[in-house]
Design an enzyme around this catalytic site. Structure first.
Site, PDB file in Angstrom:
ATOM      1  N   LYS A   1       0.881  -1.261  -0.071  1.00 19.73           N
ATOM      2  CA  LYS A   1      -0.065  -0.020   0.103  1.00 19.73           C
ATOM      3  C   LYS A   1       0.863   1.478   0.023  1.00 19.73           C
ATOM      4  O   LYS A   1       1.634   1.321   0.760  1.00 19.73           O
ATOM      5  CB  LYS A   1      -0.841  -0.080   1.257  1.00 19.73           C
ATOM      6  CG  LYS A   1      -1.821   1.148   1.266  1.00 19.73           C
ATOM      7  CD  LYS A   1      -2.918   0.826   0.182  1.00 19.73           C
ATOM      8  CE  LYS A   1      -3.971   2.381  -0.006  1.00 19.73           C
ATOM      9  NZ  LYS A   1      -5.042   2.052  -0.935  1.00 19.73           N
TER      10      LYS A   1
ATOM     11  N   SER B   1      -1.269  -1.156  -3.967  1.00 19.63           N
ATOM     12  CA  SER B   1      -2.416  -0.240  -3.960  1.00 19.63           C
ATOM     13  C   SER B   1      -2.081   1.166  -3.589  1.00 19.63           C
ATOM     14  O   SER B   1      -1.244   0.985  -2.699  1.00 19.63           O
ATOM     15  CB  SER B   1      -3.781  -0.733  -3.260  1.00 19.63           C
ATOM     16  OG  SER B   1      -4.760   0.041  -2.935  1.00 19.63           O
TER      17      SER B   1
END
Length: 344
Positions: free
Chosen positions: A146, A215
């Site tokens: 992330k 992400s």
């Protein structure tokens, strides 16, 4: 090295923490959680505040050293859910098991986002985590990252310092941050060289990682990293296999993975995949319109398409499908990892 189990539960909203009770019912507590990976019901774009809400909620619940990956976008049949990766020492299969290593980079300087500095930061941290878990590159089945994006405010700060950011487009910064992180994973695992990564940042090389899943979001300024691999020295309840979907319709790759799970006597626990609209504008010679829809981001179309395919094959809609697969699998495709439980 941390041998892990997965406890998964669907959620009623981004701030739903009912998973805490599910953990207790399974004999675990939040203190056992090393990583939380969730899909939230936002748009998956820059202004997806479902991720921020989930992050704020869980930050008060989880151990300080746990990493979180909140991925927005549950289009189509995808169900909002959260998966807790918990350390376990329960009796397990006699040989080989899924282990995890988690960590964070330092804060990514605004001027480095989407550039070589981010590639180097991610590569260095992934190398450290693999060493900590005694995992060789061939043992790794997923590196989940992330990473941050550029906001209007951070772009303004960068410009005020006299530095031009990689882009002034916040939405494009999501893709650039994913790309740099994916290239960092690929460099760390020896899939590509540092010069390859530099060329890719310039748009001069079509290179990718077969295990990276990246992400991006506005809820953090560093990179949260979860490395998953099968360790022959570990004993635990889970194992993993991975493959690379060549396009959004590549059911064969997924079926082959499911066959391997069945041959090992396993039961699927979770599927984690990347998806993107083929940048050529076509799939197997037929035109698609995911890139020309002015109403919806192409990442939303891709999540719905790949999510429907995977959910149908696995029989579970609470799976992790993330849009935007820059340098994560070939153009239009993406890595897919199947985590499964084996008999003890």
């Amino acid at each position: 090295m941390t041998v892990v189990d997965i406890v998964k539960r669907t959620t009623s909203s981004p701030d739903d923490t009912a998973l805490v009770k599910t953990l207790a019912d399974a004999g675990y507590s939040t203190a056992d959680v090393v990583a939380l990976v969730a899909k939230t019901e936002g748009n998956g774009c820059v202004n997806d505040f479902s991720r921020t809400l989930a992050d704020h909620t869980w930050d008060a619940v989880l151990p300080a050293d746990a990493v979180t990956v909140f991925s927005g976008g549950t289009e189509g049949v995808l169900s909002p859910h959260a998966s807790a990766f918990v350390g376990t020492d329960r009796p397990a299969a006699p040989e080989g098991a899924l282990v995890a290593a988690v960590g964070r980079t330092a804060s990514i300087p605004i001027a480095d986002l989407g550039r070589a500095g981010q590639v180097r930061a991610v590569a260095a941290r992934v190398r450290e985590l693999c060493a900590d878990a005694a995992l060789e590159p061939g043992d790794v089945h997923l590196v989940l990252v992330k990473c941050p994006l550029l906001t209007t405010e951070s772009i303004s700060r960068c410009l005020a310092d006299g530095v031009e950011p990689a882009t002034r487009d916040t939405l494009r910064s999501m893709a650039m941050s994913r790309a740099a992180s994916a290239l960092g994973v690929a460099v760390a695992l020896g899939e590509i060289s540092e010069p390859d990564a530099a060329a890719a940042l310039r748009g001069e090389a079509d290179v990718w990682s077969s295990v990276a899943s990246i992400s991006s979001g506005a809820e953090l300024d560093d990179c949260h990293i979860l490395v998953l691999g099968n360790s022959p020295a570990a004993h635990g309840p889970l194992r993993a296999v991975h493959g690379v979907m060549r396009d959004a319709m590549d059911a064969r790759t997924v079926l082959d993975l499911l066959d391997r799970v069945s041959a090992d006597g396993g039961e699927v626990v979770q599927v984690l995949a990347k998806a993107e609209a083929d940048p050529s504008g076509s799939i197997r010679g037929r035109r698609h319109t995911m890139l020309t829809d002015s109403d919806l981001s192409s990442t939303r179309h891709a999540r719905a398409a790949v999510g429907g395919l995977l959910a149908g094959l696995v029989g579970d809609s609470a799976i992790y499908v993330s849009g935007g697969a820059e340098h994560q699998g070939p153009p239009g495709g993406g890595p897919v990892t199947v985590v499964y439980r084996v008999a003890s």
